[in-house]
Write a protein that holds these residues in place. Structure first.
Motif, short mmCIF file in Angstrom:
data_model
loop_
_atom_site.label_atom_id
_atom_site.label_comp_id
_atom_site.label_asym_id
_atom_site.label_seq_id
_atom_site.Cartn_x
_atom_site.Cartn_y
_atom_site.Cartn_z
N ALA A 68 0.69 -1.19 -0.07
CA ALA A 68 -0.01 0.01 0.06
C ALA A 68 0.80 1.36 0.09
CB ALA A 68 -0.95 -0.14 1.05
N LYS A 69 0.35 2.09 -0.87
CA LYS A 69 1.23 3.44 -0.86
C LYS A 69 0.21 4.58 -0.66
CE LYS A 69 4.97 1.37 -2.33
NZ LYS A 69 5.83 1.21 -1.61
N LYS A 70 0.55 5.41 0.35
CA LYS A 70 -0.43 6.63 0.75
C LYS A 70 -0.11 7.84 0.06
CE LYS A 70 -0.90 5.05 5.62
NZ LYS A 70 -0.56 5.60 6.95
N PRO A 71 -1.26 8.63 -0.27
CA PRO A 71 -0.91 9.94 -1.04
C PRO A 71 -0.12 10.63 -0.25
CG PRO A 71 -3.03 9.81 -0.03
CD PRO A 71 -2.52 8.41 0.10
N ALA A 72 0.66 11.66 -0.95
CA ALA A 72 1.62 12.50 -0.35
C ALA A 72 0.80 13.52 0.74
CB ALA A 72 2.16 13.45 -1.26
N LYS A 73 -0.27 14.05 0.31
CA LYS A 73 -1.15 14.75 1.12
C LYS A 73 -2.51 14.21 1.44
CE LYS A 73 -3.11 19.28 1.52
NZ LYS A 73 -3.55 20.89 0.77
N ALA A 74 -3.03 14.00 2.67
CA ALA A 74 -4.20 13.57 2.94
C ALA A 74 -5.32 14.11 2.43
CB ALA A 74 -4.24 13.17 4.59
N PRO A 75 -6.00 13.59 1.58
CA PRO A 75 -7.22 14.35 1.13
C PRO A 75 -8.34 14.13 2.06
CG PRO A 75 -6.96 12.39 -0.01
CD PRO A 75 -5.92 12.45 0.94
N LYS A 76 -9.38 15.13 2.16
CA LYS A 76 -10.51 14.92 2.98
C LYS A 76 -11.85 13.86 2.17
CE LYS A 76 -11.82 19.05 3.79
NZ LYS A 76 -12.84 20.30 4.61
N VAL A 77 -12.01 12.79 2.83
CA VAL A 77 -12.64 12.08 2.13
C VAL A 77 -14.13 11.62 2.86
CG1 VAL A 77 -13.02 9.60 1.18
CG2 VAL A 77 -10.68 10.74 1.66
N LEU A 78 -15.06 11.91 2.15
CA LEU A 78 -16.48 11.75 2.53
C LEU A 78 -17.05 10.37 2.17
CD1 LEU A 78 -18.88 12.93 4.42
CD2 LEU A 78 -19.81 13.77 2.40
N PHE A 79 -17.48 9.52 3.08
CA PHE A 79 -18.25 8.27 2.66
C PHE A 79 -19.72 8.41 2.47
CE2 PHE A 79 -19.98 4.31 3.43
CZ PHE A 79 -19.72 3.46 2.33
N ILE A 80 -20.30 8.13 1.54
CA ILE A 80 -21.67 7.99 1.40
C ILE A 80 -22.20 6.85 1.37
CG2 ILE A 80 -23.78 8.98 0.21
CD1 ILE A 80 -21.96 11.53 -0.63
N TYR A 81 -22.94 6.59 2.31
CA TYR A 81 -23.90 4.94 2.03
C TYR A 81 -25.04 5.38 1.23
CZ TYR A 81 -26.53 0.81 3.07
OH TYR A 81 -27.18 -0.45 2.98
N ALA A 82 -25.40 4.73 0.26
CA ALA A 82 -26.51 4.88 -0.47
C ALA A 82 -27.05 3.84 -1.03
CB ALA A 82 -26.30 5.86 -1.89
N ARG A 83 -28.61 3.73 -0.90
CA ARG A 83 -29.35 2.88 -1.58
C ARG A 83 -30.48 3.71 -2.15
NH1 ARG A 83 -25.76 0.01 -1.62
NH2 ARG A 83 -25.32 -1.93 -0.78
N GLY A 84 -30.34 4.48 -3.36
CA GLY A 84 -31.08 5.08 -3.76
C GLY A 84 -31.19 6.49 -3.27
#
Length: 277
Positions: free
Chosen positions: A153-169
């Motif tokens: 595994a290789k991490k990105p140079a700068k940590a991006p802000k990530v939003l996880f969206i759980y969707a079922r429609g």
């Protein structure tokens, strides 16, 4: 038989063989109520002992041929017992306590394991599941593969802000807060969860989206498909006002791979880390 000694030896041998056959326990009939425990069982080489699984058990592909007993929210004792299992395995979130009690009253052994969403927690779960049916000898090979995958595994140079969206429609959309599987795997892959002011999941709102202002939007591939793909996602109120919406940075991954925290955790971290670069 003229030789008394030979007759005695043959009788003794027969008795020993009978005792051995009588003491040899039949292989357990396992129903797994978690995609993660199902993966572990298969990784340990005991797939043939599975007689049923829940709907989250999608890997390996061969599991699709097994009877499905439903999702943790709607699994019934009757559906599980119809498969005549001797052992039911899952995590503590896999089965309602009252259903577990019904299975135990029917004489079925039920073993539910607490899952910690971390590398150490995944390794511990593999060990505990293996011990449940005498497969501890296979654990070192599974953990060696996990470590090898994590090392890639290789991490990105700068940590991006990530939003996880759980969707079922569009009618069912939730965002992942702290402590969730999504938040933990995002961190392992070198990102930072865009939401830090609440734990667990909360309904998605336009205000929350704009406030979080993620660099990347992360969804299950099935969830993104339920919205009509990236084009459909862009129509959700608030998405277009975020950095991710403006730049089109949307990442989709297989749900069980991304948040299962099972033997493929290293592969999930590697894939997500690559997509966050």
């Amino acid at each position: 038989m003229k030789n008394p000694l030979l007759k005695f030896c043959l009788l003794l041998l027969g008795a020993l063989l009978s005792m051995g056959l009588a003491s040899a326990a039949p292989a357990p009939r396992i129903v797994s109520l978690s995609g993660t425990t199902s993966e572990i069982i298969c990784a340990l080489g005991r797939q043939a002992q599975l007689v049923g699984v829940d709907v989250t058990s999608t890997y390996p592909d061969a599991l699709e041929k097994l009877p499905k007993v439903g999702h943790s929210r709607n699994i019934s004792a009757e559906g599980v017992l119809a498969l005549t299992p001797t052992l039911v395995i899952g995590t503590t979130e896999s089965l309602k306590p009252e259903v577990a009690a019904q299975l135990k009253l029917a004489g079925v052994t039920v073993q539910l394991f607490k899952q910690d969403y971390s590398v150490a927690g995944t390794k511990q779960l593999v060990k505990e599941v293996a011990a449940a049916f005498g497969a501890s000898a296979q654990v070192p090979a599974v953990l060696k593969k996990l470590d090898a995958d994590l090392a890639q595994a290789k991490k990105p140079a700068k940590a991006p802000k990530v939003l996880f969206i759980y969707a079922r429609g569009t009618g069912t959309m939730m965002v992942a807060g702290t402590g969730t599987q999504a938040a933990k795997v995002i961190q392992l892959a070198g990102g930072q969860n865009a939401v830090t002011d609440f734990a667990d999941f909360k309904p998605l709102t336009a205000e929350a989206l704009v406030a979080a202002n993620p660099d990347v939007l992360l969804l299950f591939d099935s969830g993104l498909a339920s919205l009509g793909g990236v084009a459909g996602l862009q129509k959700i109120p608030g998405i277009a006002q975020t950095t991710a919406g403006k730049t089109g940075r949307v990442v989709e991954m297989d749900g069980q791979l991304l948040t299962g925290f099972g033997p493929r955790l290293g592969l999930a971290v590697t894939e997500l880390g690559q997509k966050l670069k």
